[in-house]
Design an enzyme around this catalytic site. Structure first.
Site, PDB file in Angstrom:
ATOM      1  CE  LYS A   1      -1.223   2.320   3.348  1.00 46.39           C
ATOM      2  NZ  LYS A   1      -1.648   2.850   4.662  1.00 46.39           N
TER       3      LYS A   1
ATOM      4  CG  ASP B   1      -6.940   3.687   2.835  1.00 42.04           C
ATOM      5  OD1 ASP B   1      -7.911   3.326   2.132  1.00 42.04           O
ATOM      6  OD2 ASP B   1      -6.828   4.844   3.288  1.00 42.04           O
TER       7      ASP B   1
END
Length: 232
Positions: free
Chosen positions: A134, A152
């Site tokens: 991420k 996220d």
């Protein structure tokens, strides 16, 4: 009538290419210039900020880095500051001890392997201490203009709740988003989804009454009025 979830609320999950295009077109019309809410001045500061943002709010990270980034702009600056000095700046952020250790280690690795520069390659980024997929995707998108999809908690929730890109893991959601998001929305897609999840499609009570994509959302229990508001 109160703002209780309604199982009969209208709307359907984006099922077709036209639906997906319309979904992002509506988000884009509502927010033409989506961007990260982290404050940074260069690629290195962005990397540090994103590492700090894990399990923390962007606002909290910005408060902690306001003074830090006045003196630390490079990996060399960070090593000169030292881990103890870094901790003094970030002690209000969750897991700050672990994050400080990772930031010092990644700063040293940037100098040793990349001449102090943040690499543009995902594998090289993920090899840095404290950097996951991420984080790498955020840096690649925000710093280098690549079409990546950082998943996220907000993106994961919105993608699954709306039916846009359902998946049991962030990686599964990322893969689906990468396949279905069309141009011209690919660069901004994860920003729109993050901001939508942060401010509208909230975890506890989604504010469907002000959602621009509610008619293209497959959530069965839309909250069509604020809690406690009665019809007049």
């Amino acid at each position: 009538m109160t703002g209780n979830p309604s199982p009969s609320a209208s709307g359907h999950a984006p099922r077709t290419k036209a639906d997906v295009f319309a979904f992002f077109e509506l988000l884009a019309q509502d927010n033409p210039d989506p961007a990260s809410e982290l404050t940074y001045g260069n690629d290195y500061q962005l990397l540090v900020a994103v590492v700090l943002s894990a399990q923390a709010t962007d606002a909290g990270v910005n408060r902690a880095t306001r003074e830090l980034f006045r003196t630390v702009a490079t990996a060399e600056d960070m090593l000169e500051l030292g881990e103890a000095g870094l901790k003094q700046h970030i002690r209000t952020i969750g897991l700050f001890n672990t994050k400080a250790s990772n930031i010092m280690a990644l700063s040293a690795m940037l100098i040793e392997r990349h001449n102090g520069r943040v690499p543009q390659d995902r594998d090289a980024l993920v090899a840095l201490p404290g950097v996951g997929r991420k984080t790498a995707n955020v840096v690649m998108n925000c710093a280098f203009g690549m079409e990546t999809f950082a998943v996220d908690t907000h993106v994961f929730r919105v993608a699954n709740r709306t039916g846009l890109a359902r998946g049991k893991t962030p990686d599964a959601v990322e893969l689906k988003l990468d396949k279905l998001v069309p141009q011209p929305f690919r660069m901004g897609a994860h920003h729109w989804l993050i901001l939508h999840g942060r401010y509208v499609c909230k975890a506890r009570t989604p504010e469907c009454w002000r959602c621009v994509v509610k008619d293209l959302c497959g959530y069965k229990h839309k909250v069509l009025e604020p809690r406690g508001r009665s019809a007049t």
